[in-house]
Design an enzyme around this catalytic site. Structure first.
Site, PDB file in Angstrom:
ATOM      1  CB  SER A  55      -0.910   0.016   1.241  1.00 18.71           C
ATOM      2  OG  SER A  55      -0.137   0.271   2.408  1.00 18.71           O
ATOM      3  CE  LYS A  56       0.268   8.646  -0.816  1.00 23.01           C
ATOM      4  NZ  LYS A  56       0.756   8.972   0.523  1.00 23.01           N
ATOM      5  NE  ARG A  57      -2.359   2.223   5.650  1.00 22.00           N
ATOM      6  CZ  ARG A  57      -3.444   1.979   4.925  1.00 22.00           C
ATOM      7  NH1 ARG A  57      -4.085   2.991   4.363  1.00 22.00           N
ATOM      8  NH2 ARG A  57      -3.882   0.762   4.750  1.00 22.00           N
TER       9      ARG A  57
END
Length: 509
Positions: free
Chosen positions: A263-265
């Site tokens: 994910s972007k996180r």
């Protein structure tokens, strides 16, 4: 029958934001397979979800694929014989095919409100809209036909649901996973069309479009595998089962650490991009970095991504796009998720950087020079090329070249304190003055000629080689690091080298 047709694949992203690196890999595998088989690559924009449409996202998708060298044969920009290639421009086609399913009794109209659906979920544990519940709901199967027509005429919102018959084994033939069979009783009557925005859902639109665009292979992420049985049933409902595409459900890209999908996180947490290009959120102004802006070369990104879930069947790692195309086959794809090793991505970039000719690298380095207050026009192209050529083996990115080559363009204004304490004794200024005399007496400034003369002088004087050479380096570079010392001085030339030594004598304390 699929094998006898020309291969046609499609990448069909939704313009709901920046293209995730997992989507990029899906596009890449579609492209490699299309080129490997002499087929066509289609870019279709699936913009039927009007609520999630983001301005600029479609242009971003096109720019990202172009940067990576993924060439599109048919699409919104390229045109083609099977357009329109944007789903919002195909409403009439979807209406016609929705009507075909309704007329054939393969689908039905449902008027249930969100509140009614929520009440059903509350009343029935694990509720799903299917053969066991549909006759208790408000739809065209339970409401008289004339009332259905009146409600539609009055503008009552409705959806069209696919009528799934229970108790059937449905088999999905996947090129990567083999035959996957599930019983239709576990499937719900999926919504195919919504009257509110006069648009189909993904399930109907992608089936209709893939058929009409003569797509032979649907290559997509494994998150779509649970929907595949429904899609098989839809092909049957339209009578298209003989020309239905082959499915390939690719493994997910996994987090570098822990469990779950990348994910972007994860990128924010560990400091690496998850988007090909920088993205500015149009609503918040928040900026997400991209591989291009982080200094990655497109060839390196392509090579890195290709080997996340696929291998050529041998121990090759560095592969051009042409080599990837030649070697690509689904029988060398993994069925399990591929862990995203962002450090390996840096390694690939390093390898590709080494292959760039010094002259081209010098051009790429000029904006970095300007950012550090240096005018590239003050130096010859040959000088810049030789400077970056000396240090490129030490870096992963062009932006890092300055840390290793900046001293070629700016004389040191300060000196590494630790090196001064270790290498700069009280006698060193006098030794450095002697050294300038030796250097002025050189008949050749070439590295191979200058080095033995200086080393012989140090030996004849009984000086400590390491201390003298490191002090020499300190005056010229500002710290005790860098390429071979006499390669440095050859490029700097006698005037600049001696001026730096004299400045060091005056300023190092």
């Amino acid at each position: 029958m699929t094998q006898q047709r020309k291969v046609r694949v499609r990448f069909a992203p939704s313009p709901t934001g920046p293209l995730h690196i997992g989507g990029v890999r899906t596009a890449l595998y579609n492209y490699l397979f299309a080129r490997q088989t002499g087929g066509d690559m289609i870019l279709r924009i699936e913009d039927t979800d009007s609520q999630r449409f983001v301005p600029g996202a479609e242009d971003y998708i096109n720019e990202a694929l172009a940067w990576l060298g993924i060439k599109i044969d048919e699409g919104v920009r390229e045109g083609g014989a099977f357009g329109p290639y944007k789903q919002s421009e195909r409403r009439d086609i979807y209406r016609e095919h929705t009507r075909r399913l309704l007329d054939a009794g393969k689908a039905y109209i449902a008027f249930d409100t969100p509140a009614e659906l929520e009440a059903a979920r509350q009343a029935t544990p694990n509720f799903q809209y299917d053969a066991s519940t549909r006759m208790r709901m408000r739809n065209s199967l339970t409401i008289p036909a004339d009332e259905v027509e009146r409600m539609i005429a009055d503008g009552t919102p409705y959806v069209v649901r696919f009528k799934i018959e229970p108790g059937r084994d449905v088999t999905v033939d996947d090129l990567l996973r083999g035959k996957v069979t599930i019983n239709s009783s576990v499937l719900d009557d999926k919504v195919l069309y919504k009257s509110v925005d006069d648009l189909p859902t993904y399930h109907l639109a992608n089936i209709v479009d893939d058929h009409l665009m003569e797509v032979t292979h649907v290559i997509r992420g494994e998150e779509w595998l649970p929907s595949a049985p429904l899609h098989v049933l839809l092909y049957e409902a339209f009578g298209w089962q003989d020309t239905a595409p082959q499915f390939v459900h690719l493994p997910l890209l996994l987090k570098p650490d822990g469990k779950g999908k990348l994910s972007k996180r994860d990128g924010d947490r560990l400091g690496f991009p998850v988007f090909p290009l920088q993205w500015t959120d149009p609503s918040t102004g928040a900026i997400s970095t991209g591989y291009r802006e982080s200094g990655y070369l497109p060839e390196a990104v392509v090579n890195f991504l290709a080997l996340l879930g696929w291998n050529p069947g041998d121990d090759r790692e560095i592969m051009t796009m042409e080599e990837l195309i030649e070697s690509f086959a689904f029988d060398h794809c993994s069925r399990s998720g591929a862990r995203f090793d962002f450090e390996k991505g840096k390694w690939f970039n390093h390898k590709y950087l080494q292959m760039i000719p010094d002259e081209r690298l010098a051009e790429m380095f000029k904006p970095v020079m300007e950012a550090h207050g240096v005018n590239p026009a003050d130096f010859t192209d040959e000088y810049i090329a030789r400077a970056v050529g000396m240090v490129k083996s030490r870096v992963n990115f062009v932006s890092e070249l300055w840390d290793h080559a900046g001293f070629f363009f700016k004389a040191p204004e300060s000196y590494d304190e630790k090196a001064v304490r270790k290498r700069w004794s009280e006698q060193m200024p006098d030794i450095m003055r002697e050294l300038t005399g030796v250097l002025r007496g050189l008949s050749s400034w070439r590295s191979a000629d200058a080095e033995p003369v200086v080393l012989e002088w140090i030996a004849s004087k009984g000086y400590h080689l390491g201390n003298v050479m490191n002090a020499f380096r300190l005056t010229v570079v500002g710290e005790c690091k860098g390429p071979h010392m006499f390669d440095i001085t050859e490029l700097l030339g006698p005037d600049a080298t001696i001026a730096r030594i004299e400045r060091g004598i005056d300023n190092i304390k």
